[in-house]
Scaffold this active site. Structure first.
Site, short mmCIF file in Angstrom:
data_model
loop_
_atom_site.label_atom_id
_atom_site.label_comp_id
_atom_site.label_asym_id
_atom_site.label_seq_id
_atom_site.Cartn_x
_atom_site.Cartn_y
_atom_site.Cartn_z
CE LYS A 154 6.94 2.95 -4.74
NZ LYS A 154 5.48 3.00 -4.59
CG ASN A 155 5.91 1.79 -0.96
OD1 ASN A 155 5.72 2.58 -1.89
ND2 ASN A 155 5.96 0.49 -1.14
CB CYS A 183 -2.19 -0.34 -10.17
SG CYS A 183 -0.56 -0.98 -10.05
NE ARG A 231 -2.83 -1.04 -5.82
CZ ARG A 231 -1.59 -0.52 -5.84
NH1 ARG A 231 -0.99 -0.28 -6.99
NH2 ARG A 231 -0.97 -0.22 -4.72
CD GLN A 271 -11.41 -3.14 4.73
OE1 GLN A 271 -11.25 -3.16 5.94
NE2 GLN A 271 -12.53 -3.56 4.15
CG ASP A 274 5.87 -3.84 -3.02
OD1 ASP A 274 5.77 -2.90 -2.21
OD2 ASP A 274 4.90 -4.29 -3.66
NE ARG A 284 4.64 5.17 -9.65
CZ ARG A 284 4.11 4.06 -9.11
NH1 ARG A 284 3.85 3.03 -9.86
NH2 ARG A 284 3.84 4.01 -7.82
C1 EPZ Z 1 1.02 -0.54 -0.69
O1 EPZ Z 1 -0.04 -0.50 -1.61
C2 EPZ Z 1 2.26 -0.30 -1.51
N1 EPZ Z 1 2.18 1.01 -2.14
C3 EPZ Z 1 2.40 -1.39 -2.58
O2 EPZ Z 1 3.67 -1.19 -3.20
C4 EPZ Z 1 2.42 -2.76 -1.90
O3 EPZ Z 1 2.42 -3.77 -2.90
C5 EPZ Z 1 1.22 -2.93 -0.98
O4 EPZ Z 1 1.12 -1.83 -0.05
C6 EPZ Z 1 1.29 -4.21 -0.16
O5 EPZ Z 1 2.45 -4.18 0.64
C7 EPZ Z 1 2.48 2.09 -1.39
O6 EPZ Z 1 2.77 1.97 -0.21
C8 EPZ Z 1 2.42 3.43 -2.08
P1 EPZ Z 1 -2.72 -2.55 0.47
P2 EPZ Z 1 -1.56 -0.43 -1.02
O7 EPZ Z 1 -3.77 -1.58 0.82
O8 EPZ Z 1 -1.56 0.34 0.23
C9 EPZ Z 1 -6.64 -5.06 -0.53
C10 EPZ Z 1 5.20 -0.80 -4.90
O9 EPZ Z 1 5.61 -1.56 -5.79
N2 EPZ Z 1 -7.37 -3.83 -0.14
O10 EPZ Z 1 -1.79 -3.05 1.52
O11 EPZ Z 1 -2.45 0.00 -2.13
C11 EPZ Z 1 -5.87 -4.87 -1.82
O12 EPZ Z 1 -6.70 -5.12 -2.93
C12 EPZ Z 1 3.72 -0.79 -4.58
O13 EPZ Z 1 5.90 -0.03 -4.20
C13 EPZ Z 1 -8.76 -3.88 -0.06
O14 EPZ Z 1 -9.38 -4.92 -0.31
O15 EPZ Z 1 -1.83 -1.96 -0.71
C14 EPZ Z 1 -4.77 -5.88 -1.68
O16 EPZ Z 1 -5.25 -7.15 -2.07
C15 EPZ Z 1 2.92 -1.72 -5.48
N3 EPZ Z 1 -9.42 -2.74 0.31
C16 EPZ Z 1 -4.49 -5.90 -0.18
O17 EPZ Z 1 -5.63 -5.32 0.44
C17 EPZ Z 1 -8.77 -1.57 0.60
O18 EPZ Z 1 -9.43 -0.58 0.95
C18 EPZ Z 1 -3.26 -5.10 0.24
O19 EPZ Z 1 -3.41 -3.79 -0.27
C19 EPZ Z 1 -7.37 -1.55 0.52
C20 EPZ Z 1 -6.69 -2.70 0.15
#
Ligand code: EPZ
Length: 444
Positions: free
Chosen positions: A22-23, A117, A122, A126, A305, A397
């Site tokens: 999915k991701n 979410c 979220r 960045q 996850d 999903r």
């Molecule tokens: C991806 O979400 C995945 N979703 C999430 O999986 C997964 O939990 C996450 O990566 C971490 O591995 C998809 O790939 C569609 P991040 P993402 O940006 O990209 C902070 C599932 O169950 N952050 O890696 O949104 C954020 O708050 C889902 O399949 C910022 O501060 O996660 C978090 O603490 C749930 N600023 C950390 O970074 C930003 O601009 C990691 O978030 C972006 C993120």
């Protein structure tokens, strides 16, 4: 609305085939927009996030043609607009990947702010930082993010936090930016590598994906390609834990064992037997489960996850386990539902203390997000009695036919349709009594 009804206590045995990730696919489908020719995408999972992504591509004018169970031919050459329809985009958080893809294609993009979410805050600061480095300005109006750039020029992007989404978006916008783009403190998940491999198969020049230092040399054109999405690391891990939680013996097929190493190591510590082959992994239990401490962290650490799923397994182990959630600030909402099933879990901020009780009891529960829902299924499979799980749209999903795959391994699980709240016609819901479940499940 549908729910799952599970009669617990059955060992999972036999085999299960893992679907596409999915991701990875939610980033690869928008990436097709960057191509000047049609692309063929294989091993696409049948999940609602994919359905939404394909709908967005169609609504933008792309020609999307299914050519087999999990393969699509997508022709983006007819797409001539940079705005993603608001109503469709806001249904899926990952629609923000259309920002990077459209910016890379048109030097501008308009996509709805990603939905919140149940995992907590979220932000996308960045993502916006990366776009700014490449020359794009952003503005927000009517819930839409607007990106515009005279032209995209490569630059040095340093992420303040390891972020999967922003790393993906930086690659999507950077592949056609003029000159060299460097991404430092990049995420290293398998799906990051998969997107880079997909883009390179179209003629991009990305080096270092899978490390924290990615170099991209911009190119003018990207050509069509045929590409197969990697197997889903999290779906595989979920079924491995379901096998362990039911004391079963399962061969999980179509996996990349290297992607599962952090999960495998923790399961072995808990007392689960694991045998890895080239593209499959055998999971079985022939002794007691014991406590373990888990801290989730970016790849190659233990995946966040998989946190709800392994927490559920640890409620069945003996001893006190500690889980520290290192990525999200609110990823323990499912604990309330596990407590209804007899789990003894204390949560304090991002740390959960699990007193293993050895068993759970069936109860009516609700999924609050995708992986929480998967954890409740695991709990229901191992519990004594009947578990009913509502709000299973979260699960659908990201899991392709989960109840079908579980039934094929011997689980007693059915999807039952609930009358729509405002449905005024007599509900035809089949009241699934305790006795019916067994027979129906076997009959299906
Ligand atoms: C991806 O979400 C995945 N979703 C999430 O999986 C997964 O939990 C996450 O990566 C971490 O591995 C998809 O790939 C569609 P991040 P993402 O940006 O990209 C902070 C599932 O169950 N952050 O890696 O949104 C954020 O708050 C889902 O399949 C910022 O501060 O996660 C978090 O603490 C749930 N600023 C950390 O970074 C930003 O601009 C990691 O978030 C972006 C993120």
């Amino acid at each position: 609305m549908d729910k799952f009804v599970i009669k617990g206590g059955r060992r999972l045995t036999g085999e299960v085939n893992i679907s596409g990730a999915k991701n990875a696919v939610v980033a690869i489908l928008p990436a097709v927009l960057l191509s000047d020719e049609p692309c063929i995408i294989e091993n696409v999972p049948s999940i609602s996030d994919v359905k939404i992504s394909l709908t967005i591509l169609r609504e933008m004018g792309a020609e999307v043609t299914p050519i087999g169970k999990d393969t699509y031919r997508i022709d983006p050459t007819t797409v001539n607009n940079y705005c993603v329809p608001y109503e469709t985009a806001r249904k899926m958080r990952a629609s923000y990947y259309f920002l990077g893809a459209l910016l890379g294609k048109f030097n501008k993009a308009r996509v709805s702010m990603p939905g919140g979410c149940s995992l907590g805050d979220r932000p996308i600061d960045q993502h916006l930082k990366a776009f700014k480095v490449l020359g794009a300005n952003h503005s927000l109006s009517q819930g839409m993010i607007d990106l515009t750039a005279e032209k995209l020029v490569g630059g040095q992007i340093f992420f303040d936090v390891v972020t999967v989404g922003a790393t993906m978006n930086a690659m999507l916008a950077g592949v056609k930016a003029e000159g060299l783009t460097i991404i430092e403190n990049a995420a290293k998940e398998p799906h990051i590598v998969d997107l880079a491999n997909f883009l390179n198969s179209m003629g991009a020049n990305i080096m270092g994906a899978g490390t924290d230092y990615i170099k991209i040399r911009g190119v003018k054109h990207l050509h069509g390609t045929t590409y197969s999405v990697i197997p889903d690391q999290i779906e595989a891990g979920t079924f491995m834990i379901a096998a362990a939680a039911t004391g079963g013996d399962v061969l999980v097929k179509n996996v990349i064992p290297k992607h599962l190493e952090s999960i495998t190591k923790k399961l072995e510590k808990i007392g689960v037997n694991i045998e890895s082959f080239d593209d499959s992994i055998r999971v079985w239990v022939d002794g007691p489960l014991v406590k373990a401490n888990i801290k989730t962290s970016p790849h190659p650490g233990f995946p966040t996850d998989m946190q709800p799923q392994i927490a559920t397994l640890l409620t069945l182990a003996s001893g006190t386990s500690i889980i520290t959630e290192g990525i999200w600030d609110q990823r323990f909402r499912y604990v309330e539902e596990l407590r209804r099933m007899g789990a003894d879990i204390t949560v304090n901020g991002t740390v959960a203390l699990i007193e293993g009780k050895g068993n759970l009891m069936g109860a009516p529960v609700k999924a609050c997000d995708l992986r929480a829902g998967a954890a409740l299924i695991i709990a229901g499979l191992s519990a004594s009695g009947i578990t009913e799980i509502e709000d299973i749209y979260h699960i659908e999903r990201g899991y392709d036919g989960m109840e079908v795959k579980l039934r094929q391994m011997g689980a007693d699980i059915r999807k039952v349709s609930l009358p729509d709240e405002n449905d005024d016609k007599e509900s035809e819901q089949k009241t699934v009594s305790r006795n019916d479940i067994n027979d129906d499940a076997e009959a299906v």
